[in-house]
Write a protein that holds these residues in place. Structure first.
Motif, PDB file in Angstrom:
ATOM      1  N   TYR A   1      10.868  -5.019  -1.257  1.00  0.00           N
ATOM      2  CA  TYR A   1       9.650  -5.810  -1.010  1.00  0.00           C
ATOM      3  C   TYR A   1       9.802  -6.620   0.272  1.00  0.00           C
ATOM      4  O   TYR A   1      10.828  -7.268   0.508  1.00  0.00           O
ATOM      5  CB  TYR A   1       9.338  -6.768  -2.171  1.00  0.00           C
ATOM      6  CG  TYR A   1       8.125  -7.589  -1.818  1.00  0.00           C
ATOM      7  CD1 TYR A   1       6.858  -7.048  -1.945  1.00  0.00           C
ATOM      8  CD2 TYR A   1       8.266  -8.844  -1.246  1.00  0.00           C
ATOM      9  CE1 TYR A   1       5.742  -7.747  -1.537  1.00  0.00           C
ATOM     10  CE2 TYR A   1       7.143  -9.561  -0.837  1.00  0.00           C
ATOM     11  CZ  TYR A   1       5.878  -8.996  -0.989  1.00  0.00           C
ATOM     12  OH  TYR A   1       4.773  -9.689  -0.565  1.00  0.00           O
TER      13      TYR A   1
ATOM     14  N   GLN B   1       7.122  -8.956   2.860  1.00  0.00           N
ATOM     15  CA  GLN B   1       5.748  -9.441   3.020  1.00  0.00           C
ATOM     16  C   GLN B   1       5.105  -8.911   4.303  1.00  0.00           C
ATOM     17  O   GLN B   1       3.881  -8.735   4.351  1.00  0.00           O
ATOM     18  CB  GLN B   1       5.736 -10.976   3.000  1.00  0.00           C
ATOM     19  CG  GLN B   1       4.441 -11.525   2.448  1.00  0.00           C
ATOM     20  CD  GLN B   1       4.532 -12.963   1.999  1.00  0.00           C
ATOM     21  OE1 GLN B   1       5.616 -13.554   1.983  1.00  0.00           O
ATOM     22  NE2 GLN B   1       3.420 -13.537   1.634  1.00  0.00           N
TER      23      GLN B   1
ATOM     24  N   GLU C   1       3.935  -5.506   3.391  1.00  0.00           N
ATOM     25  CA  GLU C   1       2.750  -5.624   2.542  1.00  0.00           C
ATOM     26  C   GLU C   1       1.488  -5.860   3.374  1.00  0.00           C
ATOM     27  O   GLU C   1       0.412  -5.389   3.035  1.00  0.00           O
ATOM     28  CB  GLU C   1       2.928  -6.779   1.544  1.00  0.00           C
ATOM     29  CG  GLU C   1       1.802  -6.821   0.535  1.00  0.00           C
ATOM     30  CD  GLU C   1       1.844  -8.044  -0.358  1.00  0.00           C
ATOM     31  OE1 GLU C   1       2.543  -9.027  -0.042  1.00  0.00           O
ATOM     32  OE2 GLU C   1       1.167  -8.001  -1.385  1.00  0.00           O
TER      33      GLU C   1
ATOM     34  N   THR D   1      -0.339  -0.091   2.820  1.00  0.00           N
ATOM     35  CA  THR D   1       0.468  -0.059   1.593  1.00  0.00           C
ATOM     36  C   THR D   1       1.337   1.204   1.560  1.00  0.00           C
ATOM     37  O   THR D   1       0.802   2.310   1.667  1.00  0.00           O
ATOM     38  CB  THR D   1      -0.451  -0.055   0.354  1.00  0.00           C
ATOM     39  OG1 THR D   1      -1.347  -1.147   0.466  1.00  0.00           O
ATOM     40  CG2 THR D   1       0.341  -0.173  -0.928  1.00  0.00           C
TER      41      THR D   1
ATOM     42  N   TRP E   1       6.471  -5.739  -6.231  1.00  0.00           N
ATOM     43  CA  TRP E   1       5.413  -4.967  -5.548  1.00  0.00           C
ATOM     44  C   TRP E   1       4.164  -4.899  -6.419  1.00  0.00           C
ATOM     45  O   TRP E   1       3.042  -5.093  -5.935  1.00  0.00           O
ATOM     46  CB  TRP E   1       5.893  -3.552  -5.245  1.00  0.00           C
ATOM     47  CG  TRP E   1       6.626  -3.374  -3.952  1.00  0.00           C
ATOM     48  CD1 TRP E   1       7.923  -2.970  -3.794  1.00  0.00           C
ATOM     49  CD2 TRP E   1       6.117  -3.553  -2.619  1.00  0.00           C
ATOM     50  NE1 TRP E   1       8.248  -2.904  -2.456  1.00  0.00           N
ATOM     51  CE2 TRP E   1       7.160  -3.244  -1.710  1.00  0.00           C
ATOM     52  CE3 TRP E   1       4.880  -3.950  -2.102  1.00  0.00           C
ATOM     53  CZ2 TRP E   1       7.004  -3.314  -0.319  1.00  0.00           C
ATOM     54  CZ3 TRP E   1       4.722  -4.024  -0.716  1.00  0.00           C
ATOM     55  CH2 TRP E   1       5.766  -3.715   0.159  1.00  0.00           C
TER      56      TRP E   1
END
Ligand SMILES: Cc1cc2nc3c(=O)[nH]c(=O)nc-3n(C[C@H](O)[C@H](O)[C@H](O)COP(=O)(O)O)c2cc1C
Length: 184
Positions: free
Chosen positions: A45, A47, A50, A54, A92
């Motif tokens: 993960y 950020q 993100e 995706t 996630w």
């Protein structure tokens, strides 16, 4: 009724996968287990990641959760908690917080260990993590001690009838229409 199964171990032939299979075999009639196999494909993960497009394995995980009526998650215990790969998948799936696929999703938590406590700490941590995401882990979970003897190679059910009964009771609760209705 669609139940999505996640095993928290990346190891081929893991006890987690075998316990998940035993859970699939113990589901009440009308419920089917679909095992999600994408754990090792998820990036860590991030950020920044993100905020970009995706990643496909993340989108697939979120969609699989969205399509499921409920989840069964099996966790081994790593250093008194859940393995990083499983926590990564939940991180996630928990994003974006406002539209998480986990929101109100009923989850049965199962844990195991080679020792006498059955990964109880991992199970308790997993329930706490899931609650924070907005999912609805059942209070009752099943922790299987001495997993090698409890679920020998080739077995499709737990050898201890009390534990097998506890597993069936948790799955019965998970697939209870009243539990699912609260998730809708
Ligand atoms: C990094 C690591 C940490 C572990 N920590 C614990 C622990 O805290 N408690 C425990 O009971 N077992 C611990 N174990 C043993 C695992 O519970 C055992 O290897 C288990 O079978 C792994 O699950 P799997 O068969 O699904 O891969 C640990 C194993 C590893 C690799």
């Amino acid at each position: 009724m669609k139940i999505l199964g996640l095993a928290g171990s990346l190891r081929a032939g893991s006890h987690s996968s075998r316990l998940l299979d035993a859970a699939g075999a113990a589901l009440p009639a009308g419920a089917e287990l679909d095992v999600w196999e994408g754990l090792r494909d998820l990036p860590a993960y991030d950020q920044d990641l993100e905020a970009m497009e995706t990643p496909e394995p993340v989108a697939a995980l979120r969609e699989a959760i969205r399509q499921a009526d409920a989840l069964v998650i099996v966790t081994p215990e790593y250093n008194a908690s859940v393995p990083g790969a499983l926590k990564n998948a939940i991180d996630w799936a928990s994003r974006p917080r406002a539209t998480t696929a986990l929101q109100s999703k009923p989850v049965a938590v199962l844990s195991h260990s080679p020792g006498q406590f059955g990964g109880l700490w991992a199970a308790e941590d997993l329930k706490r993590i899931l609650k924070i995401t907005g999912a609805r882990p059942l209070e009752a979970s099943v922790s299987v001690p001495q997993i090698d003897a409890a679920l020998p190679d080739g077995a499709t059910a737990l050898t201890d009838p009390d534990l097998q009964g506890a597993l069936e009771a948790v799955l019965e609760e998970l697939t209870d229409l009243r539990v699912l209705a609260q998730a809708a």
